[in-house]
Scaffold this motif. Structure first.
Motif, PDB file in Angstrom:
ATOM      1  N   LYS A   1     -45.669  -8.550 -34.908  1.00  0.00           N
ATOM      2  CA  LYS A   1     -45.456  -9.566 -33.719  1.00  0.00           C
ATOM      3  C   LYS A   1     -43.906  -9.796 -33.663  1.00  0.00           C
ATOM      4  N   PRO A   2     -43.371 -10.118 -34.929  1.00  0.00           N
ATOM      5  CA  PRO A   2     -42.270 -10.622 -34.349  1.00  0.00           C
ATOM      6  C   PRO A   2     -40.599  -9.920 -34.959  1.00  0.00           C
ATOM      7  N   ALA A   3     -41.400  -8.262 -35.303  1.00  0.00           N
ATOM      8  CA  ALA A   3     -40.276  -7.244 -35.518  1.00  0.00           C
ATOM      9  C   ALA A   3     -40.869  -6.541 -33.948  1.00  0.00           C
ATOM     10  N   MET A   4     -41.670  -6.606 -33.212  1.00  0.00           N
ATOM     11  CA  MET A   4     -41.515  -6.079 -31.219  1.00  0.00           C
ATOM     12  C   MET A   4     -40.891  -7.146 -30.824  1.00  0.00           C
ATOM     13  N   VAL A   5     -40.939  -8.527 -31.335  1.00  0.00           N
ATOM     14  CA  VAL A   5     -39.912  -9.757 -30.429  1.00  0.00           C
ATOM     15  C   VAL A   5     -38.872  -9.068 -30.943  1.00  0.00           C
ATOM     16  N   ILE A   6     -38.085  -9.313 -32.272  1.00  0.00           N
ATOM     17  CA  ILE A   6     -37.061  -9.046 -32.313  1.00  0.00           C
ATOM     18  C   ILE A   6     -36.581  -7.990 -31.721  1.00  0.00           C
ATOM     19  N   ASP A   7     -37.592  -6.330 -31.533  1.00  0.00           N
ATOM     20  CA  ASP A   7     -37.350  -5.076 -31.111  1.00  0.00           C
ATOM     21  C   ASP A   7     -36.930  -5.584 -29.584  1.00  0.00           C
ATOM     22  N   VAL A   8     -37.744  -6.963 -28.953  1.00  0.00           N
ATOM     23  CA  VAL A   8     -36.938  -7.106 -27.412  1.00  0.00           C
ATOM     24  C   VAL A   8     -35.584  -7.707 -26.971  1.00  0.00           C
ATOM     25  N   PHE A   9     -35.023  -8.386 -28.226  1.00  0.00           N
ATOM     26  CA  PHE A   9     -34.576  -9.625 -28.253  1.00  0.00           C
ATOM     27  C   PHE A   9     -33.774  -8.528 -28.334  1.00  0.00           C
ATOM     28  N   ALA A  10     -33.523  -7.178 -29.249  1.00  0.00           N
ATOM     29  CA  ALA A  10     -32.054  -7.022 -30.033  1.00  0.00           C
ATOM     30  C   ALA A  10     -32.204  -5.256 -28.330  1.00  0.00           C
ATOM     31  N   ARG A  11     -32.508  -4.568 -27.475  1.00  0.00           N
ATOM     32  CA  ARG A  11     -33.159  -4.054 -26.676  1.00  0.00           C
ATOM     33  C   ARG A  11     -32.913  -4.323 -25.340  1.00  0.00           C
TER      34      ARG A  11
END
Length: 85
Positions: A54-64
């Motif tokens: 879940k945090p990895a998906m959130v971090i991925d969204v912020f990175a994008r």
């Protein structure tokens, strides 16, 4: 007399087979315990994987999002810093 000898031999053989059966039964129980332990460990690892995904998906969204922002800033920098204008 001969039948008594065969009876004793088969009795001893039956005892040996019984000992092997008990040994394999104990081995099967040990393997079952290991299987249960590794099953629990797999469930724990699965829970950790789900929690950290879940945090990895959130971090991925912020990175994008920041990547898009960086592209926009890059376009503005090229347009406004281009000496051709």
């Amino acid at each position: 007399m001969v039948i008594d000898v065969f009876a004793m031999a088969f009795s001893k053989l039956a005892m040996v087979i019984d000992v092997f059966a008990m040994a394999f039964s104990k081995l099967a129980m040990v393997i079952d315990v290991f299987a249960r332990v590794f099953s629990k460990l797999a469930m724990v690892i699965d829970v950790f994987a789900r929690v950290f995904s879940k945090p990895a998906m959130v971090i991925d969204v912020f990175a994008r999002a920041f990547s898009k922002l960086a592209m926009v800033i890059d376009v503005f920098a090229r347009v406004f810093l281009n000496p051709g204008f």
